[in-house]
Design a protein around this motif. Structure first.
Motif, PDB file in Angstrom:
ATOM      1  N   ARG A 316       0.830  -1.204   0.000  1.00 26.35           N
ATOM      2  CA  ARG A 316       0.000   0.000   0.000  1.00 26.35           C
ATOM      3  C   ARG A 316       0.866   1.257   0.000  1.00 26.35           C
ATOM      4  O   ARG A 316       0.386   2.344   0.328  1.00 26.35           O
ATOM      5  N   ALA A 317       2.129   1.089  -0.339  1.00 23.97           N
ATOM      6  CA  ALA A 317       3.012   2.259  -0.369  1.00 23.97           C
ATOM      7  C   ALA A 317       2.463   3.272  -1.366  1.00 23.97           C
ATOM      8  O   ALA A 317       2.159   2.921  -2.496  1.00 23.97           O
ATOM      9  N   TYR A 318       2.321   4.485  -0.939  1.00 25.97           N
ATOM     10  CA  TYR A 318       1.945   5.536  -1.878  1.00 25.97           C
ATOM     11  C   TYR A 318       3.220   6.120  -2.470  1.00 25.97           C
ATOM     12  O   TYR A 318       3.421   6.106  -3.664  1.00 25.97           O
ATOM     13  N   SER A 319       4.101   6.576  -1.580  1.00 26.71           N
ATOM     14  CA  SER A 319       5.442   6.982  -2.021  1.00 26.71           C
ATOM     15  C   SER A 319       5.384   7.807  -3.302  1.00 26.71           C
ATOM     16  O   SER A 319       6.011   7.481  -4.305  1.00 26.71           O
ATOM     17  N   GLU A 320       4.640   8.886  -3.235  1.00 29.14           N
ATOM     18  CA  GLU A 320       4.491   9.720  -4.432  1.00 29.14           C
ATOM     19  C   GLU A 320       5.848  10.246  -4.901  1.00 29.14           C
ATOM     20  O   GLU A 320       6.692  10.632  -4.086  1.00 29.14           O
ATOM     21  N   THR A 321       6.023  10.256  -6.192  1.00 31.04           N
ATOM     22  CA  THR A 321       7.281  10.751  -6.760  1.00 31.04           C
ATOM     23  C   THR A 321       7.585  12.167  -6.265  1.00 31.04           C
ATOM     24  O   THR A 321       8.720  12.473  -5.896  1.00 31.04           O
TER      25      THR A 321
END
Ligand SMILES: [Zn+2]
Length: 654
Positions: A316-321
């Motif tokens: 569920r990592a979002y880790s937006e660029t």
């Protein structure tokens, strides 16, 4: 006033940035990506900005035809500004006349839309639109001004004599902000931080202290509940706790990073040690408890936000660029202020594993979110450069997409890559510090007049030898400092006539260097297992594999190939931790046990009676995380579950 061609030029600090005229990346991993950025990504971005009407919004504004026909979200102006910033850095880097012409053409269209009092936004302020500054929570007006200012700063520092007018446009917009939001004006802030670092940089470029004072006001105001409470809570836009009282980054990850970056700028300019210390502590806590192995941040999809401590689920990592770009902005400012190599370590990790992961090899498709575990192959985006498809939803993460409804990430990657040489090295009174390793040419003059000219030669990150060639004699001693990454146990420093151990941190070589001298740093890039703090529950019982600064991953296409097509279910693999990952023909191979899975009626059972570590044993190659999803739809995982029992398993093999 000295104009250093770098995104951040503080008045004081432990280290001085070097400009794009002082550092050039000359080859290797990053030069290749800079080339793709220059030749493919920038044109791709402009194509989509035109196609979606986001540049044309400025034409409509200039013609007095808004709001009819306006397209895009409320913050679409900012993507045009980030594109201009990327162009400005790229023109500064390469001097490309074709890019210069495109830059000027877009600037002219933006400038034509500015109103006489300096206001510039295509979404607010006209009959039929919301009033100016009436939706500070969600309107992004000040955020957009911030990106306009950063574009102008990039231009001023790379082409100080240019007559395109962008700096004047930015100053008029900033002057209006200072009037409207200054003392006696609207006592609030923007829901999305960004104007803060931009105003400080504009102050640094112009020498106008009013911009710095306004940035400081914005930083001090935040956290006192001036914005409306919302369903995500005021932490979403960091309006829950004053910046200097916070202990960790929280809320929307991009907002948190931009705000922290701007707060460091204010602290440095104003000599505010208390604020700087608070921000360094927030950085430390965020890295220790809220950061993915890739350097990515943000584990909530719903509000694009940090989770609580240890909430770092890989699937569920979002880790937006953009959050990784914001993280680099924060770390870089702290590095300049304090010199701690841990900041450069995180920048390196984030560059290789998020910034390099987002764009496709061709530079024309992007990840917005950067998951660490893809459970479904997903489908290719239907909005290829020549298709008539629609834009992609922003969090679609199975395949890179050419453009998004919210397309903040592509131009953010573009401006970062175009300015990347600025993050390679710094100087101080004693010498030069290398923070990032890439083939590079560096030439600068120290305060005592000593010229430092270096060529860096390396095959990093695949190869761990960094060879620094000194190109000019120095009459007096100076210090060459080299970062030894935290993972580099066993590193060695080789100088003329000597070799010594280099422990993680910084190694320094001080001497009156002569032309022809060579200093070598040998970093062990042998693949290695990495375990997570057990409090990160979602990956307990798993190991990851890293090689140098690169995180590796298992992709279903490789599992299928290694098993002759018999297994491609990455959910079914168990890692043999007794067999170290090893390099075979340039690939990193691990030993996995791969069971054929069947689904029972209930996925739970008494301890010890569940699924056994049976199945076929295979040697499977991993790929660098930044290279995944380049071979069609696939599934992928960074964290590999460890087989329960080696002995039991061996018996079964026999
Ligand atoms: Zn983004």
């Amino acid at each position: 006033m000295t104009l250093i061609a770098s995104p951040v030029v503080p008045i004081r600090g432990r280290l001085r940035p070097l400009g794009l005229d002082e550092v050039t990346i000359t080859g290797g991993f990053w030069a290749q990506r800079q080339q793709v950025n220059a030749t493919a990504t920038l044109a791709h971005i402009e194509h989509w900005l035109e196609r979606e009407g986001w540049i044309a919004n400025f034409d409509l504004a200039a013609a007095g035809r808004l709001p009819d026909g306006r397209r895009g979200r409320e913050f679409s102006d900012s993507e045009v500004y980030k594109y201009l910033e990327a162009l400005a850095w790229e023109i500064g880097r390469s001097g490309d006349p074709a890019l210069e012409a495109r830059f000027r053409a877009v600037v002219a269209r933006v400038a034509a839309a500015q109103e006489p009092d300096g206001y510039l936004n295509t979404r607010f302020g006209r009959p039929g639109q919301g009033e100016r500054w009436s939706e500070l929570e969600w309107g992004h007006e000040l955020y957009c001004v911030g990106h306009l200012l950063q574009a102008a700063v990039a231009r001023a520092r790379t082409r100080p004599d240019a007559d395109d007018g962008l700096v004047g446009v930015a100053r008029r917009a900033a002057d209006l902000v200072c009037t409207v939001f200054g003392p006696g004006g609207i006592e609030s802030v923007c829901g999305h931080a960004e104007i803060e670092p931009a105003l400080v940089e504009l102050a640094r470029v112009t020498g106008d202290e009013r911009y710095l004072a306004q940035a400081a006001l914005f930083v001090e105001r935040r956290g006192h509940g001036t914005l409306r409470d919302i369903e995500f809570g005021r932490s979403y836009y960091q309006d829950d706790v004053p910046v200097r009282e916070a202990t960790v980054l929280r809320g929307h990850a991009v907002r948190a990073g931009y705000l922290a970056a701007g707060a460091v700028d204010v602290a440095v300019e104003q000599g505010d040690e208390e604020l700087l210390t608070a921000l360094a502590a927030q950085w430390g806590n965020t890295v220790a408890r809220r950061t993915y192995l890739t350097g990515g941040v943000g584990s909530h999809h719903q509000d694009e936000a940090f989770g609580d401590d240890w909430v770092l689920p890989p699937d569920r990592a979002y880790s937006e660029t953009c959050a990784s770009v914001a993280s680099i902005m924060f770390s870089w400012r702290l590095l300049l202020a304090q010199g701690d190599p841990r900041y450069a370590d995180l920048i390196e990790r984030t560059l290789f594993n998020v910034v390099a992961t987002s764009p496709s090899h061709e530079g024309t498709a992007f990840f917005y979110a950067n998951t660490l575990h893809q459970r479904r192959p997903g489908a290719p985006a239907t909005n290829g450069p020549t298709s008539n498809g629609t834009v992609s939803p922003r969090a679609s993460s199975s395949q890179r997409a050419p453009w998004f409804e919210v397309s903040c990430c592509p131009p953010n990657v573009a401006r970062t890559l175009a300015s990347l040489a600025a993050y390679v090295a710094t100087a101080d009174d004693e010498g030069v510090q290398l923070h990032q390793y890439a083939p590079a040419a560096i030439r600068t003059t120290l305060p005592d007049g000593t010229t430092v000219a270096l060529d860096v030669e390396t095959g990093y990150p695949r190869d761990g030898v960094i060879r620094v060639h000194v190109r000019e004699d120095a009459g007096t001693p100076w210090t060459l400092s080299l970062r030894v990454p935290a993972w580099a146990d066993g590193a060695r420093l080789v100088v003329p006539g000597a070799e010594e151990a280099a422990v993680p941190g910084t190694v320094r070589v001080r001497r009156a260097f002569r032309a022809g001298d060579v200093v070598e740093l040998h970093l062990p890039v042998t693949p290695r297992f990495t375990a997570a703090d057990p409090r990160i529950d979602a990956v307990r019982g798993c190991l990851a594999v890293e090689r140098g600064p690169e995180v590796l991953c298992l992709e279903s296409v490789d599992l299928a190939a290694a098993s002759g097509g018999r297994v491609d279910d990455i959910a079914a693999v168990r890692l043999d931790p007794a067999v170290a990952p090893r390099a075979v023909d340039g690939a990193v191979v691990v030993r996995l046990r791969c069971a054929k899975t069947t689904t029972g009626p209930w996925p739970y059972a008494a301890p010890g009676t569940g699924a056994a570590d049976d199945g076929e044993e295979l040697e499977v190659p991993l790929v660098a995380y930044h290279d995944w999803a380049e071979r069609g739809p696939s599934t992928m995982r960074v964290w590999l579950p460890v087989a329960a029992s080696g002995g039991q398993r061996t018996d079964r093999i026999r």
